[in-house]
Design a protein around this motif. Sequence first.
Motif, PDB file in Angstrom:
ATOM      1  N   ILE A  41       0.842  -1.197   0.000  1.00 34.54           N
ATOM      2  CA  ILE A  41       0.000   0.000   0.000  1.00 34.54           C
ATOM      3  C   ILE A  41       0.877   1.247   0.000  1.00 34.54           C
ATOM      4  CG2 ILE A  41      -1.698   1.320   1.361  1.00 34.54           C
ATOM      5  CD1 ILE A  41      -2.842  -1.405   2.237  1.00 34.54           C
ATOM      6  N   THR A  42       0.659   2.153  -0.948  1.00 36.72           N
ATOM      7  CA  THR A  42       1.424   3.402  -1.007  1.00 36.72           C
ATOM      8  C   THR A  42       0.479   4.585  -0.849  1.00 36.72           C
ATOM      9  OG1 THR A  42       2.770   2.263  -2.655  1.00 36.72           O
ATOM     10  CG2 THR A  42       3.219   4.612  -2.327  1.00 36.72           C
ATOM     11  N   GLU A  43       0.864   5.488   0.053  1.00 35.92           N
ATOM     12  CA  GLU A  43       0.094   6.740   0.222  1.00 35.92           C
ATOM     13  C   GLU A  43       0.781   7.822  -0.602  1.00 35.92           C
ATOM     14  OE1 GLU A  43      -2.544   7.538   2.245  1.00 35.92           O
ATOM     15  OE2 GLU A  43      -2.811   5.621   3.311  1.00 35.92           O
ATOM     16  N   LEU A  44       0.040   8.478  -1.469  1.00 38.90           N
ATOM     17  CA  LEU A  44       0.626   9.497  -2.337  1.00 38.90           C
ATOM     18  C   LEU A  44      -0.138  10.802  -2.206  1.00 38.90           C
ATOM     19  CD1 LEU A  44       0.736   7.582  -5.734  1.00 38.90           C
ATOM     20  CD2 LEU A  44       2.695   8.135  -4.295  1.00 38.90           C
ATOM     21  N   THR A  45       0.565  11.912  -2.513  1.00 36.50           N
ATOM     22  CA  THR A  45      -0.132  13.178  -2.709  1.00 36.50           C
ATOM     23  C   THR A  45      -0.163  13.414  -4.206  1.00 36.50           C
ATOM     24  OG1 THR A  45       0.755  14.032  -0.652  1.00 36.50           O
ATOM     25  CG2 THR A  45      -0.117  15.652  -2.198  1.00 36.50           C
ATOM     26  N   CYS A  46      -1.336  13.543  -4.766  1.00 39.09           N
ATOM     27  CA  CYS A  46      -1.427  13.773  -6.208  1.00 39.09           C
ATOM     28  C   CYS A  46      -0.844  15.148  -6.517  1.00 39.09           C
ATOM     29  CB  CYS A  46      -2.869  13.706  -6.696  1.00 39.09           C
ATOM     30  SG  CYS A  46      -3.012  14.034  -8.460  1.00 39.09           S
TER      31      CYS A  46
ATOM     32  N   SER B 295      -9.836  12.668  -6.835  1.00 38.95           N
ATOM     33  CA  SER B 295     -11.116  13.341  -7.105  1.00 38.95           C
ATOM     34  C   SER B 295     -11.412  13.414  -8.588  1.00 38.95           C
ATOM     35  CB  SER B 295     -11.103  14.772  -6.566  1.00 38.95           C
ATOM     36  OG  SER B 295     -10.737  14.772  -5.233  1.00 38.95           O
ATOM     37  N   CYS B 296     -10.471  13.010  -9.423  1.00 35.47           N
ATOM     38  CA  CYS B 296     -10.725  13.100 -10.861  1.00 35.47           C
ATOM     39  C   CYS B 296      -9.862  12.075 -11.575  1.00 35.47           C
ATOM     40  CB  CYS B 296     -10.463  14.530 -11.349  1.00 35.47           C
ATOM     41  SG  CYS B 296      -8.731  14.888 -11.622  1.00 35.47           S
ATOM     42  N   PRO B 297     -10.161  11.805 -12.857  1.00 33.61           N
ATOM     43  CA  PRO B 297      -9.429  10.768 -13.605  1.00 33.61           C
ATOM     44  C   PRO B 297      -7.940  11.064 -13.739  1.00 33.61           C
ATOM     45  CG  PRO B 297     -11.359  11.530 -14.849  1.00 33.61           C
ATOM     46  CD  PRO B 297     -11.225  12.432 -13.677  1.00 33.61           C
ATOM     47  N   ASN B 298      -7.548  12.361 -13.745  1.00 35.85           N
ATOM     48  CA  ASN B 298      -6.124  12.698 -13.844  1.00 35.85           C
ATOM     49  C   ASN B 298      -5.350  12.101 -12.676  1.00 35.85           C
ATOM     50  OD1 ASN B 298      -6.194  14.635 -16.128  1.00 35.85           O
ATOM     51  ND2 ASN B 298      -7.542  15.728 -14.739  1.00 35.85           N
TER      52      ASN B 298
ATOM     53  N   GLY C  21      -1.538   5.566 -10.554  1.00 36.94           N
ATOM     54  CA  GLY C  21      -1.220   4.277 -11.161  1.00 36.94           C
ATOM     55  C   GLY C  21       0.188   4.282 -11.748  1.00 36.94           C
ATOM     56  N   ASN C  22       0.547   5.396 -12.358  1.00 40.10           N
ATOM     57  CA  ASN C  22       1.876   5.545 -12.955  1.00 40.10           C
ATOM     58  C   ASN C  22       2.969   5.706 -11.921  1.00 40.10           C
ATOM     59  OD1 ASN C  22       2.170   5.458 -15.711  1.00 40.10           O
ATOM     60  ND2 ASN C  22       1.146   7.441 -15.974  1.00 40.10           N
ATOM     61  N   GLU C  23       2.679   6.521 -10.911  1.00 47.08           N
ATOM     62  CA  GLU C  23       3.704   6.966  -9.960  1.00 47.08           C
ATOM     63  C   GLU C  23       4.370   5.781  -9.257  1.00 47.08           C
ATOM     64  OE1 GLU C  23       4.897   9.883  -9.815  1.00 47.08           O
ATOM     65  OE2 GLU C  23       6.032   9.961  -7.940  1.00 47.08           O
ATOM     66  N   VAL C  24       3.612   4.738  -8.956  1.00 49.16           N
ATOM     67  CA  VAL C  24       4.191   3.597  -8.236  1.00 49.16           C
ATOM     68  C   VAL C  24       4.962   2.678  -9.177  1.00 49.16           C
ATOM     69  CG1 VAL C  24       2.549   3.621  -6.324  1.00 49.16           C
ATOM     70  CG2 VAL C  24       1.985   2.342  -8.403  1.00 49.16           C
ATOM     71  N   VAL C  25       4.707   2.783 -10.486  1.00 44.07           N
ATOM     72  CA  VAL C  25       5.361   1.887 -11.439  1.00 44.07           C
ATOM     73  C   VAL C  25       6.465   2.611 -12.211  1.00 44.07           C
ATOM     74  CG1 VAL C  25       4.972   0.270 -13.325  1.00 44.07           C
ATOM     75  CG2 VAL C  25       3.138   0.721 -11.680  1.00 44.07           C
TER      76      VAL C  25
ATOM     77  N   SER D  21      10.047  31.230 -21.526  1.00 48.69           N
ATOM     78  CA  SER D  21       9.742  30.055 -20.714  1.00 48.69           C
ATOM     79  C   SER D  21       9.329  28.893 -21.621  1.00 48.69           C
ATOM     80  CB  SER D  21       8.647  30.380 -19.701  1.00 48.69           C
ATOM     81  OG  SER D  21       7.523  30.951 -20.329  1.00 48.69           O
ATOM     82  N   VAL D  22       9.722  27.679 -21.222  1.00 52.02           N
ATOM     83  CA  VAL D  22       9.431  26.475 -22.014  1.00 52.02           C
ATOM     84  C   VAL D  22       8.982  25.338 -21.094  1.00 52.02           C
ATOM     85  CG1 VAL D  22      11.153  27.062 -23.782  1.00 52.02           C
ATOM     86  CG2 VAL D  22      11.805  25.584 -21.857  1.00 52.02           C
ATOM     87  N   LYS D  23       8.393  24.296 -21.716  1.00 57.80           N
ATOM     88  CA  LYS D  23       8.047  23.089 -20.947  1.00 57.80           C
ATOM     89  C   LYS D  23       8.188  21.876 -21.841  1.00 57.80           C
ATOM     90  CE  LYS D  23       3.083  23.091 -22.061  1.00 57.80           C
ATOM     91  NZ  LYS D  23       1.707  23.223 -21.556  1.00 57.80           N
ATOM     92  N   THR D  24       8.253  20.693 -21.224  1.00 56.56           N
ATOM     93  CA  THR D  24       8.157  19.468 -22.007  1.00 56.56           C
ATOM     94  C   THR D  24       6.678  19.340 -22.356  1.00 56.56           C
ATOM     95  OG1 THR D  24       7.903  18.188 -19.952  1.00 56.56           O
ATOM     96  CG2 THR D  24      10.106  18.270 -20.894  1.00 56.56           C
ATOM     97  N   ALA D  25       6.376  19.083 -23.624  1.00 53.78           N
ATOM     98  CA  ALA D  25       4.973  19.056 -24.043  1.00 53.78           C
ATOM     99  C   ALA D  25       4.233  17.857 -23.429  1.00 53.78           C
ATOM    100  CB  ALA D  25       4.885  19.040 -25.561  1.00 53.78           C
ATOM    101  N   GLY D  26       4.981  16.926 -22.874  1.00 54.09           N
ATOM    102  CA  GLY D  26       4.357  15.795 -22.192  1.00 54.09           C
ATOM    103  C   GLY D  26       5.260  15.332 -21.068  1.00 54.09           C
ATOM    104  N   ASP D  27       4.860  14.267 -20.385  1.00 59.95           N
ATOM    105  CA  ASP D  27       5.660  13.757 -19.282  1.00 59.95           C
ATOM    106  C   ASP D  27       6.935  13.075 -19.774  1.00 59.95           C
ATOM    107  OD1 ASP D  27       3.154  14.286 -17.941  1.00 59.95           O
ATOM    108  OD2 ASP D  27       3.996  13.113 -16.300  1.00 59.95           O
ATOM    109  N   ILE D  28       7.994  13.199 -18.981  1.00 63.26           N
ATOM    110  CA  ILE D  28       9.210  12.429 -19.246  1.00 63.26           C
ATOM    111  C   ILE D  28       9.531  11.650 -17.973  1.00 63.26           C
ATOM    112  CG2 ILE D  28      10.105  14.116 -20.923  1.00 63.26           C
ATOM    113  CD1 ILE D  28      12.143  14.898 -18.631  1.00 63.26           C
ATOM    114  N   PRO D  29      10.326  10.581 -18.084  1.00 62.12           N
ATOM    115  CA  PRO D  29      10.656   9.812 -16.869  1.00 62.12           C
ATOM    116  C   PRO D  29      11.335  10.737 -15.848  1.00 62.12           C
ATOM    117  CG  PRO D  29      11.356   8.627 -18.838  1.00 62.12           C
ATOM    118  CD  PRO D  29      10.911   9.991 -19.289  1.00 62.12           C
ATOM    119  N   LYS D  30      10.938  10.578 -14.588  1.00 60.30           N
ATOM    120  CA  LYS D  30      11.473  11.420 -13.515  1.00 60.30           C
ATOM    121  C   LYS D  30      13.004  11.403 -13.504  1.00 60.30           C
ATOM    122  CE  LYS D  30      11.149  11.356  -8.519  1.00 60.30           C
ATOM    123  NZ  LYS D  30      10.397  10.757  -7.390  1.00 60.30           N
TER     124      LYS D  30
END
Lengths: 124, 451
Positions: free
Chosen positions: A4-9, A35-38, A44-48, A69-78
């Motif tokens: 069991i993992t407790e996370l802060t979204c 509280s939402c699908p995000n 689900g991702n964070e633990v894997v 200012s810039v951002k990655t347009a999507g997620d990258i591995p931590k």
Amino acid sequence: MNKITELTCIRCPIGCQITVTQDETGKVIDIKGNSCPNGYKYAGNEVVNPTRIVTSTVRVEGGELPVVSVKTAGDIPKGRMMDCMREIDKANVKAPVAIGDVIISNCLGLGVNIVATRNVDATL
Amino acid sequence: MTADRKAKIVIIGGGPAGLAAASSAVKNGTAAEDILIIERDHVLGGILNQCIHNGFGLHTFNEELTGPEYAQRFINIVEEEKVPFLLDTIVVDVSAGATKIISVMNKTDGFFTIAADAVILAMGCRERPRGALNIPGYRPAGIYTAGTAQRFVNIEGRMPGHEVVILGSGDIGLIMARRMTLEGAKVKVVAELMPYSGGLKRNIVQCLDDFGIPLKLSHTVIDIKGKERVEAVTIAEVGPDRKPVPGTEETYTCDTLLLSCGLIPENELSSQLGVEMNRVTSGPVVNESLETSVPGVFACGNVLHVHDLVDYVSEEATAAGKCAAKYVNAGQESEVYRTDAESAGKPASEADKHAADIPIEIIARDGVRYTVPSTIHIDRMEDLQKIRFRVGAVYRDASVVIDFNDKVFRSQKKRILAPGEMEQVILKKSDLEAAPDLKTITIRIEEAPKD
Ligand SMILES: Cc1cc2nc3c(=O)[nH]c(=O)nc-3n(C[C@H](O)[C@H](O)[C@H](O)COP(=O)(O)OP(=O)(O)OC[C@H]3O[C@@H](n4cnc5c(N)ncnc54)[C@H](O)[C@@H]3O)c2cc1C
Ligand code: SF4
């Protein structure tokens, strides 16, 4: 034994407390507290395979501001955040720059572009 | 007094609050050309322009945006609707009355005045200055507020230093801990005076935990070494009396000390205007319409109370814009909305005044530090009214209790309540109407019985 993992979204500032249950093979079998699908997807991702968005700035030539200012347009591995920052630090753009302009395409071969998040006009 | 210009609604501040208020006033029937936004900076968007991290607007736009992107969405709306705005223009004075006179200054036109029916205060907030750092001795270079450092790095493109200690765990400090780490600096420690963090939990997770930066609660800076430039900072644990505990000192070599000790609403104008102020929020006291004690003067965003979520700022400003539009529309068509004698142009009868003027008072108690709004006129409220508040300590498994007069009306369990996170309850107009002789609504925290 289930794990069991407790996370802060971290997907939005509401910061829901989410509890993820994995079975002994590591498979996620339950997600509660979002509280939402995000948040469901995040937990689900964070633990894997934890991922992050990286935001930074890139030097601008001939702009009304020295950086954009810039951002990655999507997620990258931590684990690749610092590598990604090194690529961003090397980059350079010419003004004008508009929100959404691709600054680096397919950064580090991760399949994610670095895009501008601000408009910077050229100096006259 | 004759003014140089006229507008129906003048909005002071072109940050997210001012922009959302403008677009909402247009949606609610005020012609765009009758509105004027006044911004002292040379661009619209307010402080969000320097908040380049992501996480804004997920719930407003269903997309995760950075600060500048979020601001641009609202700038686009205001530009599409052709709401006039003045940049590089500062409001120096506002005077009350049925017509408000706004005195402004800029480089091209110098000093001039604008007459308006309604004013929306949206000046945002500023950081607590370094006076918050209560230590004697030198003030070497290398000490900045976290927001100043944020502007240096994100707008001006220069790093304030390479080895950093941060005092205060406000969100901007946490965000800057990550930002400077990503830019190659070593952030050694974040010290927080209180036994809990001042920032959002998500920022502790993604800005400190992700990078292994320690957060020391109940710690403060007791000494700064260096004459020209900061060379080292000593922190120590504090006891319940917030005094340093001898023997707990730790010294960190560093060239930069960032202060992230909280934000205070920018309210010099509001005080000059004579609006009643709330001592807890340092913002104006407002009613259900987000109207201050001066009729026709509304407030929203960080000038009203410090928000950590820009989505809430936009929502609050949308309500303020709507109420201001209603106020000016009513002023044209009838006098129903206005109850004060002054704007009706003739003295209202005492009885009329009484009925409309005595609102329901909202009381913050037992752990609830304040509420926005502070009063509700049932006849003016929407079907659903949000009451926002903050708590004064961390509570686990406590209940948020709403009392109507002195009886419990509703109780809601919460897994966690923390001072860093704004909370809200929603009241239904029908419930208020159904309550006999409702004079006060109390919002309070009931702690779980300890076993
Ligand atoms: C340094 C700093 C960093 C922040 N970082 C974050 C963050 O990372 N994430 C987050 O969610 N929130 C952050 N906040 C909170 C943030 O301010 C709010 O989320 C949101 O931007 C508030 O919107 P606003 O319109 O109320 O205020 P602001 O965005 O501050 O806008 C107020 C505007 O009013 C203008 N103004 C003020 N006085 C006058 C005057 N007399 N005449 C004319 N114009 C005037 C100002 O120039 C400004 O543009 C930060 C706040 C500060 C101070
Ligand atoms: S679960 Fe949804 S609402 Fe909760 S923090 Fe995550 S993104 Fe925000």
